[in-house]
Design an enzyme around this catalytic site. Structure first.
Site, PDB file in Angstrom:
ATOM      1  N   ASN A   1     -12.432   2.215   1.119  1.00 44.23           N
ATOM      2  CA  ASN A   1     -11.480   2.769   2.433  1.00 44.23           C
ATOM      3  C   ASN A   1     -12.722   3.312   3.545  1.00 44.23           C
ATOM      4  O   ASN A   1     -13.972   3.116   3.301  1.00 44.23           O
ATOM      5  CB  ASN A   1     -10.727   3.925   1.832  1.00 44.23           C
ATOM      6  CG  ASN A   1      -9.394   4.004   2.479  1.00 44.23           C
ATOM      7  OD1 ASN A   1      -9.726   3.956   3.958  1.00 44.23           O
ATOM      8  ND2 ASN A   1      -8.401   4.525   2.201  1.00 44.23           N
TER       9      ASN A   1
ATOM     10  N   ASN B   1       0.695  -1.040  -0.039  1.00 42.16           N
ATOM     11  CA  ASN B   1      -0.096   0.003  -0.234  1.00 42.16           C
ATOM     12  C   ASN B   1       0.815   1.179   0.000  1.00 42.16           C
ATOM     13  O   ASN B   1       1.693   1.463   0.782  1.00 42.16           O
ATOM     14  CB  ASN B   1      -0.956   0.135   1.263  1.00 42.16           C
ATOM     15  CG  ASN B   1      -1.950   1.205   1.444  1.00 42.16           C
ATOM     16  OD1 ASN B   1      -1.501   2.343   1.642  1.00 42.16           O
ATOM     17  ND2 ASN B   1      -3.107   0.843   0.672  1.00 42.16           N
TER      18      ASN B   1
ATOM     19  N   CYS C   1      -5.175   9.894   0.719  1.00 43.01           N
ATOM     20  CA  CYS C   1      -4.405  10.964   1.247  1.00 43.01           C
ATOM     21  C   CYS C   1      -4.675  12.364   0.955  1.00 43.01           C
ATOM     22  O   CYS C   1      -5.107  12.601  -0.312  1.00 43.01           O
ATOM     23  CB  CYS C   1      -2.906  10.391   0.929  1.00 43.01           C
ATOM     24  SG  CYS C   1      -2.221   8.965   1.418  1.00 43.01           S
TER      25      CYS C   1
ATOM     26  N   ASN D   1      -3.229   4.338  -2.235  1.00 40.45           N
ATOM     27  CA  ASN D   1      -4.140   4.995  -1.204  1.00 40.45           C
ATOM     28  C   ASN D   1      -4.221   6.406  -1.593  1.00 40.45           C
ATOM     29  O   ASN D   1      -3.616   7.436  -1.423  1.00 40.45           O
ATOM     30  CB  ASN D   1      -3.623   4.886   0.259  1.00 40.45           C
ATOM     31  CG  ASN D   1      -4.501   5.583   1.389  1.00 40.45           C
ATOM     32  OD1 ASN D   1      -5.851   5.858   0.918  1.00 40.45           O
ATOM     33  ND2 ASN D   1      -4.255   5.358   2.486  1.00 40.45           N
TER      34      ASN D   1
ATOM     35  N   LYS E   1      -6.998   2.189  -4.704  1.00 43.95           N
ATOM     36  CA  LYS E   1      -8.021   2.085  -3.561  1.00 43.95           C
ATOM     37  C   LYS E   1      -9.003   3.360  -3.501  1.00 43.95           C
ATOM     38  O   LYS E   1      -8.683   4.395  -3.372  1.00 43.95           O
ATOM     39  CB  LYS E   1      -7.190   1.936  -2.175  1.00 43.95           C
ATOM     40  CG  LYS E   1      -8.247   1.587  -1.237  1.00 43.95           C
ATOM     41  CD  LYS E   1      -7.193   1.209   0.238  1.00 43.95           C
ATOM     42  CE  LYS E   1      -8.072   0.537   1.297  1.00 43.95           C
ATOM     43  NZ  LYS E   1      -7.275   0.218   2.389  1.00 43.95           N
TER      44      LYS E   1
END
Length: 299
Positions: free
Chosen positions: A190, A98, A128, A125, A163
């Site tokens: 998520n 990740n 963020c 990811n 993701k």
């Protein structure tokens, strides 16, 4: 009976992995779980430099789950390679790393550094905060998501899983933006942004005020979003969000997911991954199912 699944040409012995940030990179759980039994290990998030994370308290229990505002604390890519990837090197499982960052440059640096490492898939990811765009997450703006996916795909040697954040109006719009940008696969959902207030102390339960809500309470939302995405785009999907049993995992597979990630359940039952794997096998045996393709996206 064959429980194996393929994501972008990478074969997993079964469809079960773990949600990033809930399993470390396996070392913390290795005394409870035979890592080699997992289809894959999805590591904690790693950035180009060490991140300190958010101030404490960072975690709070919620009805039907938990809320976290850890802030993706991590040691940075160099230490991650020395410790986490070294630990996973001889484990008989696939490795999904990740990746997190605050700018496109941050992500690309990590992706390039991992090019020659023993990594099977990259999970990006995009929840963020994008520091160059006022802190808004990459994953809630389709143009930003499309752009960062293109930038990462141009540099990545491994297949790229984007993701997706559920904190959007239309999850299919985000899925299409990522796929149009070149995403090889998607993972979702998520955490959902939430808040909890301690009425006795008259303060927020986590220092960050808001945090990501996960656990069984969000599962119906996750199943709905996975179903929508699997019917909107034609790439493999890893489904997650409140999975605690084999029945939960099978529900996601029937909604269209190729594989599933177990997250919050690891905190209260460190044996849960093996239980889910065994439960899927039992379900297949009981119902004379030879491969998971027979039930995937069956609705």
């Amino acid at each position: 009976m064959d429980t194996s699944v393929k994501i972008c040409g990478v074969e997993m012995k079964n469809p079960v992995t773990v949600a990033s940030g809930t399993f470390g990179s396996g070392l913390e759980f290795s005394e409870f779980v035979d890592i080699s039994k997992l289809g894959a290990v999805t590591t904690k998030g790693v950035a180009n430099i060490p991140w300190q994370g958010n101030p404490t308290p960072r975690i709070a229990e919620t009805y039907g789950g938990m809320m976290n505002a850890v802030g993706l604390q991590n040691p940075g890519i160099e230490e991650f390679i020395k410790t986490d990837l070294k630990f996973l090197k001889d484990k008989d499982t696939k490795v999904i790393v990740n990746v997190c960052g605050h700018s496109v440059k941050d992500y690309v640096e990590v992706v390039e550094r991992l090019s020659d490492e023993n990594v099977d898939l990259l999970e990006i990811n995009v929840s963020c905060p994008n520091v160059k765009e006022g802190g808004i997450a990459f994953g809630v703006d389709p143009e930003a998501l499309n752009s960062i996916t293109k930038e990462i795909k141009a540099k990545a040697k491994q297949p790229v899983i984007m993701k997706l954040s559920p904190n959007v109006t239309d999850i299919t719009e985000m899925a299409k933006a990522a796929v149009d940008g070149g995403a090889d696969a998607l993972s979702l959902i998520n955490t959902l942004t939430g808040m909890k207030i301690d009425i006795n102390r008259r303060c927020f339960a986590v220092a960050n005020k808001t945090g990501g809500v996960s656990g069984p309470a969000i599962k119906p939302i996750a199943v709905r979003m996975v179903y929508q995405v699997c019917h909107a785009v034609d790439v493999p999907v890893i489904g997650m969000g409140g999975i605690a049993t084999a029945e939960d995992a099978i529900e996601f597979i029937m909604a269209g997911a190729t594989a599933v990630s177990i997250g919050t359940a690891n905190f209260h039952d460190p044996y849960v991954t093996e239980k889910v794997i065994k439960g899927i096998e039992d379900f297949m045996g009981k119902n004379n199912i030879e491969t998971l393709d027979e039930i995937r996206k069956c609705l």
